[in-house]
Design an enzyme around this catalytic site. Structure first.
Site, PDB file in Angstrom:
ATOM      1  N   SER A 166     107.686  73.727  90.202  1.00 33.90           N
ATOM      2  CA  SER A 166     108.910  72.949  90.150  1.00 33.90           C
ATOM      3  C   SER A 166     109.110  72.218  91.464  1.00 33.90           C
ATOM      4  CB  SER A 166     110.096  73.868  89.887  1.00 33.90           C
ATOM      5  OG  SER A 166     110.273  74.739  90.987  1.00 33.90           O
ATOM      6  N   LYS A 167     110.172  71.441  91.512  1.00 28.92           N
ATOM      7  CA  LYS A 167     110.428  70.595  92.685  1.00 28.92           C
ATOM      8  C   LYS A 167     110.346  71.348  94.008  1.00 28.92           C
ATOM      9  CE  LYS A 167     111.988  68.337  89.363  1.00 28.92           C
ATOM     10  NZ  LYS A 167     112.555  68.807  88.168  1.00 28.92           N
ATOM     11  N   ARG A 168     110.790  72.590  93.986  1.00 32.78           N
ATOM     12  CA  ARG A 168     110.812  73.286  95.272  1.00 32.78           C
ATOM     13  C   ARG A 168     109.402  73.587  95.799  1.00 32.78           C
ATOM     14  NH1 ARG A 168     110.264  78.834  94.393  1.00 32.78           N
ATOM     15  NH2 ARG A 168     110.230  79.301  92.178  1.00 32.78           N
ATOM     16  N   HIS A 169     108.383  73.372  94.956  1.00 32.73           N
ATOM     17  CA  HIS A 169     107.015  73.572  95.434  1.00 32.73           C
ATOM     18  C   HIS A 169     106.457  72.300  96.066  1.00 32.73           C
ATOM     19  CE1 HIS A 169     106.731  77.458  93.582  1.00 32.73           C
ATOM     20  NE2 HIS A 169     107.081  76.980  92.425  1.00 32.73           N
ATOM     21  N   GLY A 170     107.287  71.246  96.108  1.00 31.84           N
ATOM     22  CA  GLY A 170     106.791  69.988  96.638  1.00 31.84           C
ATOM     23  C   GLY A 170     106.708  68.973  95.515  1.00 31.84           C
TER      24      GLY A 170
END
Length: 464
Positions: free
Chosen positions: A234-238
RNA sequence: GUCCCCAUCGUCUAGCGGUCCAGGACAUCACUCUUUCAAGGUGAAAACACGGGUUCGAUUCCCGUUGGGGACGCCA
């Protein structure tokens, strides 16, 4: 085959991989690859997102064999099918209110059960007072649904685990579950390859196929892509958007190659062009477990493809980036073309490649810290004599091999190391301490330009 | 919580009962090449989650445990 993304944002890497697998499977089987935009959620779907999907697929090289289908345009058809089912008794009207459903949800949660509609209207005579109603499928109460999934194997679930899902909302609009089944049937979809997160939907959908009296397609649920920490990517992984990788200088060849090898293997082979992938792809090679995304391997593969691409092709791909940096069209890219063999082994993305090629087209305007330091330590008398020396070299001798011999000779006579000449030259030519072999650089730049840059070397501003 | 899925080096994987003291790739560390940085070459370190079975023989088959993940909407 079909790829059916919903246009609610960027094209997720996981979706890109799903598209790739569908494309590969269709190609390897001689089938068609169709794109269907699942835009039934009018609130979340946007035209920009549709554009992004098409751009992403285009960039990846995964074009649909027919014009894309927009699910929203088939709403009337979906509703018609639901009413048909209603008349045949395969579905019924449900007058439960949102509050009643919330209550069910609350109760389910309190008891630690998953939310299941309690089927309160399943056997009741429908209201006739014109109250709004949803249409729900009359699902079997017992027995089990078995799916022979091409990746996950045989998976079964008891009918008690499923409920009577909504086909038509109270406002008459069709739900995803209905639309997918009707469209896949109408589009003659034989194989559905999609993310593992749809596995439970496959049960609901087979149930629907059964209600309609249609044959369900073959299913293959591929594992999801996880981030480095093991959770769904998800977004928090980049960056999770396909186009973000394009903008970061990743080649589509590399991204496809990486996505293919993520969760799929074929012996010891690592590098695949789309053509090679098509020739080797089988669903049997798809792993069952989720795979973690590793940006470093992607980067390595990108470097591999930068080294493998045809020169002319590679040049055209960096042209726009060079022009952007130079602020205008570049008429003559030939210096970069000549340097490309040396340049391409030194970058892992094409943005960096373009940046590293810039000095061939324009003299450096400043020197980075290391270069400034190197220049600062130069003996100006020796610099002047080197300048004079290079200036005296004949045109015919102005090529890397000869220049190296000459400069080595010069160094020997001056009793200094080659490095003490090469490094300042590099700094003067490029404004950095790192570049392709210096004699090749001198050759490509040409004597006049080399002398010009040597003369300007001490005027370079230090900037880092 | 309920249902479902998964489990080989740090990561991606090969392996489909003996060929495995487990192979490849990325990353890591050496060495090599070398005017810098890369690329390339050579080499090192690094894994079958655990416990029961089945079998002459399990990384491979079965069961359980543990761990991870996914799904539980009138979203898609």
């Amino acid at each position: 085959m079909r790829f059916a993304p919903s246009p609610t944002g960027a094209l997720h890497l996981g979706s890109a991989r799903t598209a790739l697998f569908n494309w590969l499977f269709a190609r390897s089987q001689g089938g068609d690859f169709l794109v269907r935009v699942e835009d039934t959620d009018r609130a979340r779907s946007t035209p920009e997102a549709v554009r992004v999907i098409f751009d992403s697929l285009e960039w990846l090289g995964l074009r649909g064999d027919e014009p894309a289908v927009f699910q929203s345009e088939r709403r009337a058809e979906h509703a018609r099918r639901a009413h048909e089912l209603l008349e045949r008794g395969g579905a019924y009207k449900c007058f439960a209110t949102a509050d009643e459903l919330d209550e069910m949800r609350r109760a389910a949660k309190a008891e630690g059960r998953p939310m299941r509609y309690d089927r309160r209207w399943r056997d009741k005579p429908p209201k006739t007072d014109g109250s709004p109603f949803a249409v729900r499928v009359r699902a079997p109460l017992e027995g089990e649904i078995v799916i022979r999934d091409h990746v996950q194997g045989e998976v079964r679930v008891r009918c008690e685990e499923l409920d009577d899902m909504v086909l038509l909302r109270a406002d008459g609009s069709p739900t995803y579950m209905l639309s997918v089944v009707v469209d896949d049937h109408d589009m003659d979809i034989t194989h559905v390859i999609r993310g593992d997160d749809h596995l439970t939907n496959a049960f609901r959908q087979t149930l629907l196929y059964r209600a309609f009296g249609w044959e369900a397609p073959e299913f293959a649920h591929i594992p999801l892509i996880h981030g480095a920490d093991g959770a769904k990517l998800s977004k928090r992984h980049g960056a999770v958007s396909t186009l973000a990788y394009r903008d970061a200088g990743i080649l589509p060849e590399a991204l496809c190659n990486y996505l293919l090898r993520l969760g799929w293997g074929k012996g010891d082979m690592e590098e695949f062009s789309l053509d090679e992938a098509r020739a080797h792809f089988t669903l049997a090679g798809v792993g069952r477990g989720a795979a973690r995304f590793d940006a470093r391997k992607l980067s390595h593969l990108n470097g591999y493809w930068i080294r493998r691409l045809e020169s002319a092709d590679l040049l055209e791909r960096i042209r726009p980036r060079l022009e952007e940096m130079l602020g205008g069209a570049v008429a003559d890219l030939s210096p970069v073309a000549r340097a490309l063999p040396e340049l391409r082994t030194r970058s892992e993305d094409i943005n960096a490649l373009a940046a590293s090629a810039l000095f061939y087209l324009r003299a450096p305007r400043n020197a980075d810290n290391k270069a400034a330091k190197i220049l600062g330590e130069v003996d100006s008398a020796r610099w002047t004599s080197l300048e004079k020396f290079l200036g005296g070299i004949a045109d015919a001798d102005w090529h890397a091999e000869r220049l190296e011999i000459e400069v080595r000779d010069f160094a020997e006579r001056a009793a200094v190391s080659l490095g003490s000449l090469a490094q300042p030259l590099r700094a003067a030519m490029t404004g950095t301490a790192v570049s392709p072999p210096i004699f090749g650089v001198l050759e490509v730049l040409g004597r006049d330009e080399v002398l010009r840059r040597m003369g300007a070397a001490f005027g370079l501003e230090s900037a880092d």
